[in-house]
Design a protein around this motif. Structure first.
Motif, short mmCIF file in Angstrom:
data_model
loop_
_atom_site.label_atom_id
_atom_site.label_comp_id
_atom_site.label_asym_id
_atom_site.label_seq_id
_atom_site.Cartn_x
_atom_site.Cartn_y
_atom_site.Cartn_z
N ILE A 82 0.85 -1.18 0.00
CA ILE A 82 0.00 0.00 0.00
C ILE A 82 0.89 1.23 0.00
N THR A 83 0.64 2.12 -0.96
CA THR A 83 1.32 3.40 -0.99
C THR A 83 0.34 4.49 -0.55
N ASN A 84 0.85 5.69 -0.34
CA ASN A 84 -0.04 6.79 0.03
C ASN A 84 -1.06 7.06 -1.07
N GLU A 85 -0.63 6.86 -2.33
CA GLU A 85 -1.54 7.09 -3.45
C GLU A 85 -2.62 6.02 -3.53
N SER A 86 -2.20 4.75 -3.46
CA SER A 86 -3.18 3.67 -3.57
C SER A 86 -4.13 3.65 -2.38
N LEU A 87 -3.67 4.12 -1.22
CA LEU A 87 -4.53 4.15 -0.03
C LEU A 87 -5.75 5.00 -0.28
N LEU A 91 -9.47 3.55 0.20
CA LEU A 91 -10.39 4.11 1.19
C LEU A 91 -11.72 4.56 0.57
N SER A 92 -11.75 4.72 -0.74
CA SER A 92 -12.97 5.13 -1.41
C SER A 92 -13.87 3.94 -1.75
N CYS A 93 -13.32 2.73 -1.72
CA CYS A 93 -14.07 1.55 -2.12
C CYS A 93 -15.12 1.17 -1.08
N ASN A 94 -16.16 0.49 -1.56
CA ASN A 94 -17.23 0.06 -0.68
C ASN A 94 -16.85 -1.14 0.17
N GLU A 95 -15.91 -1.92 -0.29
CA GLU A 95 -15.48 -3.10 0.45
C GLU A 95 -14.12 -3.54 -0.06
N ILE A 96 -13.43 -4.33 0.75
CA ILE A 96 -12.09 -4.78 0.42
C ILE A 96 -12.01 -6.29 0.56
N ILE A 97 -11.47 -6.94 -0.46
CA ILE A 97 -11.23 -8.38 -0.41
C ILE A 97 -9.73 -8.60 -0.28
N LEU A 98 -9.32 -9.12 0.85
CA LEU A 98 -7.92 -9.43 1.09
C LEU A 98 -7.57 -10.78 0.48
N ILE A 99 -6.42 -10.87 -0.15
CA ILE A 99 -5.94 -12.12 -0.71
C ILE A 99 -4.68 -12.52 0.06
N SER A 100 -4.69 -13.71 0.62
CA SER A 100 -3.51 -14.19 1.35
C SER A 100 -3.29 -15.67 1.06
N THR A 101 -2.05 -16.07 1.06
CA THR A 101 -1.74 -17.49 1.02
C THR A 101 -1.61 -17.99 2.46
N CYS A 102 -1.24 -19.25 2.61
CA CYS A 102 -1.14 -19.85 3.94
C CYS A 102 0.20 -19.58 4.62
N LYS A 115 -4.72 -3.68 9.13
CA LYS A 115 -4.53 -2.75 10.24
C LYS A 115 -4.31 -1.34 9.73
N PHE A 116 -3.49 -1.20 8.70
CA PHE A 116 -3.18 0.11 8.14
C PHE A 116 -4.44 0.79 7.62
N ILE A 117 -5.26 0.03 6.90
CA ILE A 117 -6.52 0.58 6.38
C ILE A 117 -7.48 0.89 7.52
N HIS A 118 -7.55 -0.01 8.49
CA HIS A 118 -8.43 0.17 9.64
C HIS A 118 -8.10 1.46 10.40
N ASN A 119 -6.83 1.78 10.50
CA ASN A 119 -6.43 2.99 11.23
C ASN A 119 -6.88 4.27 10.53
N HIS A 120 -7.22 4.15 9.24
CA HIS A 120 -7.73 5.31 8.50
C HIS A 120 -9.24 5.29 8.37
#
Length: 224
Positions: A82-87, A91-102, A115-120
């Motif tokens: 996440i960069t300052n620009e992409s953030l 933050l404008s999106c209605n929802e976020i889908i996180l992609i993670s491996t195991c 956490k970073f998004i949540h803090n904003h």
């Protein structure tokens, strides 16, 4: 992202930057992929948007608002980190889908991003997809661990949409430059995609106009 045309096996004519460099309308930049999929190649263009002047930003927003009413869903593929620009866009999106491996490293990165998004913004809902899982057990354990830390440290729920198995047919389809859900529709990973899509759609609000207006309003505010 920059490589979507390669994955789809099509020739890319335009990217989002042509909206500004040639003053093209978004309708002309939108490319058609298989099965009615519409896409715009981003490349490095999305991050550059936030450095344009007010006139160009307003042009982008007005074009996006006009285009968005023609589609049921608009998905931004943001890539890792996440960069300052992409953030601002996130933050404008209605929802976020996180992609993670195991892998523990991927799980740590996923939680750090959340956490970073949540803090904003503490109101954007998160959902999780576990990718390249070697077994259902590993995928479930990964989801449970991320849900646990999200609830414990952020006091937030994390919906698990499903998991995608580590399937050789993905690699084969990429080599053939064909979406694996079309090339190998009966593979385990293709069936998993269908399940994830069904799980997602079951939980959706049907008021798409309200969601579109909310997205554009938040994006205008963040552009400030």
């Amino acid at each position: 992202m920059a490589n979507i045309d390669i994955l789809l096996g099509v020739t890319q004519r335009y990217s989002i930057l042509h909206l500004f460099e040639r003053n093209l309308p978004l309708e002309e930049i939108v490319q058609k992929g298989p099965e009615g999929l519409s896409y715009i190649a981003g490349g490095s263009g999305l991050k550059d948007i936030f450095h344009f002047d007010e006139q160009k930003r307003n042009h982008f927003l007005s074009q996006l608002q006009r285009l968005s009413i023609q589609y049921d869903y608009i998905i931004f593929d943001m890539g890792a980190g996440i960069t300052n620009e992409s953030l601002q866009l996130i933050l404008s999106c209605n929802e976020i889908i996180l992609i993670s491996t195991c892998e523990p490293t991927a799980m740590t990165d996923a939680y750090s991003a959340m956490k970073f998004i949540h803090n904003h913004d503490q109101n954007i809902p998160f959902q999780l997809v576990v990718n390249r899982a070697i077994s259902v057990k590993h995928a479930t354990n990964t989801a449970v661990r991320l849900q646990s830390v999200s609830q414990k440290f952020l006091n937030r729920s994390l919906s698990h949409l499903g998991s995608l198995p580590d399937d050789k047919y993905v690699t084969l389809a990429v080599m053939e430059q064909t979406p694996f859900v079309l090339r190998f529709p009966n593979s385990h990973v293709s069936r998993a995609v269908q399940d994830i899509a069904s799980n997602y759609l079951r939980g959706q609000d049907t008021n798409s106009t309200k969601k579109t207006n909310s997205f554009i309003h938040k994006l205008r505010r963040l552009f400030g």
